[in-house]
Motif scaffolding. Sequence first.
Motif, mmCIF file in Angstrom:
data_model
loop_
_atom_site.group_PDB
_atom_site.id
_atom_site.type_symbol
_atom_site.label_atom_id
_atom_site.label_comp_id
_atom_site.label_asym_id
_atom_site.label_seq_id
_atom_site.Cartn_x
_atom_site.Cartn_y
_atom_site.Cartn_z
ATOM 1 N N GLU A 25 -18.887 -9.633 9.996
ATOM 2 C CA GLU A 25 -17.514 -9.143 10.139
ATOM 3 C C GLU A 25 -17.176 -8.277 8.937
ATOM 4 O OE1 GLU A 25 -12.972 -9.591 9.742
ATOM 5 O OE2 GLU A 25 -14.633 -9.754 8.329
ATOM 6 N N PHE A 26 -16.436 -7.179 9.191
ATOM 7 C CA PHE A 26 -16.088 -6.266 8.104
ATOM 8 C C PHE A 26 -14.822 -5.511 8.489
ATOM 9 C CE2 PHE A 26 -18.628 -3.990 11.141
ATOM 10 C CZ PHE A 26 -18.038 -2.747 11.242
ATOM 11 N N ASP A 27 -14.210 -4.856 7.506
ATOM 12 C CA ASP A 27 -13.067 -3.988 7.785
ATOM 13 C C ASP A 27 -13.015 -2.866 6.764
ATOM 14 O OD1 ASP A 27 -11.873 -4.997 5.457
ATOM 15 O OD2 ASP A 27 -10.574 -6.389 6.540
ATOM 16 N N GLU A 28 -11.960 -2.067 6.842
ATOM 17 C CA GLU A 28 -11.862 -0.888 5.978
ATOM 18 C C GLU A 28 -11.559 -1.217 4.524
ATOM 19 O OE1 GLU A 28 -7.749 -0.935 8.113
ATOM 20 O OE2 GLU A 28 -9.716 -1.875 8.313
ATOM 21 N N PHE A 29 -11.288 -2.487 4.242
ATOM 22 C CA PHE A 29 -10.968 -2.886 2.867
ATOM 23 C C PHE A 29 -12.188 -3.421 2.113
ATOM 24 C CE2 PHE A 29 -7.158 -3.377 5.494
ATOM 25 C CZ PHE A 29 -6.332 -2.460 4.863
ATOM 26 N N LEU B 280 7.108 -3.258 -1.885
ATOM 27 C CA LEU B 280 5.744 -3.763 -1.767
ATOM 28 C C LEU B 280 5.040 -3.712 -3.119
ATOM 29 C CD1 LEU B 280 4.817 -2.070 1.579
ATOM 30 C CD2 LEU B 280 4.520 -4.502 1.135
ATOM 31 N N PRO B 281 4.282 -4.759 -3.470
ATOM 32 C CA PRO B 281 3.537 -4.728 -4.733
ATOM 33 C C PRO B 281 2.583 -3.546 -4.793
ATOM 34 C CG PRO B 281 3.542 -6.939 -3.783
ATOM 35 C CD PRO B 281 4.099 -6.027 -2.742
ATOM 36 N N CYS B 282 2.482 -2.960 -5.970
ATOM 37 C CA CYS B 282 1.557 -1.848 -6.184
ATOM 38 C C CYS B 282 1.193 -1.817 -7.661
ATOM 39 C CB CYS B 282 2.184 -0.520 -5.748
ATOM 40 S SG CYS B 282 1.094 0.903 -5.948
ATOM 41 N N ALA B 283 0.167 -2.588 -8.039
ATOM 42 C CA ALA B 283 -0.228 -2.686 -9.441
ATOM 43 C C ALA B 283 -1.633 -3.252 -9.529
ATOM 44 C CB ALA B 283 0.739 -3.588 -10.209
ATOM 45 N N ASP B 284 -2.403 -2.779 -10.497
ATOM 46 C CA ASP B 284 -3.743 -3.323 -10.697
ATOM 47 C C ASP B 284 -3.693 -4.807 -11.038
ATOM 48 O OD1 ASP B 284 -5.360 -1.072 -10.170
ATOM 49 O OD2 ASP B 284 -4.901 -0.246 -12.152
ATOM 50 N N PRO C 243 -7.076 -5.119 -5.156
ATOM 51 C CA PRO C 243 -6.006 -4.671 -6.057
ATOM 52 C C PRO C 243 -4.915 -3.969 -5.252
ATOM 53 C CG PRO C 243 -7.882 -3.191 -6.212
ATOM 54 C CD PRO C 243 -8.312 -4.327 -5.330
ATOM 55 N N THR C 244 -3.669 -4.313 -5.510
ATOM 56 C CA THR C 244 -2.582 -3.711 -4.726
ATOM 57 C C THR C 244 -2.249 -2.285 -5.160
ATOM 58 O OG1 THR C 244 -0.874 -4.697 -6.149
ATOM 59 C CG2 THR C 244 -1.569 -5.963 -4.205
ATOM 60 N N LEU D 264 -1.576 -6.265 3.548
ATOM 61 C CA LEU D 264 -0.141 -6.458 3.713
ATOM 62 C C LEU D 264 0.574 -5.115 3.763
ATOM 63 C CD1 LEU D 264 2.446 -8.193 3.757
ATOM 64 C CD2 LEU D 264 2.284 -8.344 1.252
ATOM 65 N N GLN D 265 0.206 -4.233 2.883
ATOM 66 C CA GLN D 265 0.813 -2.902 2.833
ATOM 67 C C GLN D 265 0.486 -2.089 4.088
ATOM 68 O OE1 GLN D 265 -1.388 0.145 0.682
ATOM 69 N NE2 GLN D 265 0.424 0.495 -0.600
ATOM 70 N N SER D 266 -0.744 -2.171 4.550
ATOM 71 C CA SER D 266 -1.201 -1.313 5.642
ATOM 72 C C SER D 266 -0.801 -1.809 7.022
ATOM 73 C CB SER D 266 -2.733 -1.180 5.578
ATOM 74 O OG SER D 266 -3.141 -0.599 4.356
ATOM 75 N N TYR D 267 -0.767 -3.140 7.211
ATOM 76 C CA TYR D 267 -0.565 -3.691 8.549
ATOM 77 C C TYR D 267 0.745 -4.453 8.738
ATOM 78 C CZ TYR D 267 -5.371 -2.504 9.686
ATOM 79 O OH TYR D 267 -6.530 -1.816 9.930
ATOM 80 N N TRP D 268 1.219 -5.124 7.714
ATOM 81 C CA TRP D 268 2.385 -5.993 7.887
ATOM 82 C C TRP D 268 3.451 -5.785 6.817
ATOM 83 C CZ3 TRP D 268 -2.414 -9.001 7.077
ATOM 84 C CH2 TRP D 268 -3.172 -9.083 8.256
#
Length: 208
Positions: A43-47, A92-96, A72-73, A79-83
């Motif tokens: 199983e895999f995804d774009e992340f 939305l969180p956005c930080a290393d 890393p956000t 969460l950011q991309s789908y929900w």
Amino acid sequence: MIEAFSLATAHHFQDALASQARLRHDVFVKRRGLPHFSYEGLEFDEFDTPAARYLVWRDERRVVRGLARLLPTARPYMLQSYWPYLVGDRQLPCADGIIEVTRVCVDKSLPPASRRTVFPELLCAIQEILRATGGEGMVGVTREHLLSHFVRDGIQWLGPTAEIEGELERAFFVPTECIRPEYHCEKYGIGRSVLANPEDFAYAARAA
């Protein structure tokens, strides 16, 4: 012990990268029947990018039986991309220094004595990594009772409950100092350090 690696360091951990993808396929595709991307039992995804970190618990045969993926956000994350609606009216969180915890799973065929320690150890390892790298905390999406069973203080629920892949789930943030499940660590004798390779993250912190 928990081992942690990325695409860049996976060659130091035998076939752990493929083994974690097999566990994800067993849990999410075969058992839960979710329409996740898969190929030949992986199983895999774009992340699954060079930015991802994989935390794994392996048995005596070096098979991955427990897993958490850290993203890393500051880069695209689930969460950011789908929900994003799960965060309500917050930013939305956005930080290393804030990581998203995803693809968390434990092999249910593990003997109970081993299985009950895997998730607490994964949480301990997440805290160790965040402390080593100066991180602020973790975010994710989960069933409310699952997280609150282990993390007794400090959970910040970011928005309302919604159905996500057939389960009622909520977005959360937990600051670094609250991630370790102290009750379960004491109950099961989990030590202060569970990372098998903490030196990798000490080096990363110095390099930053």
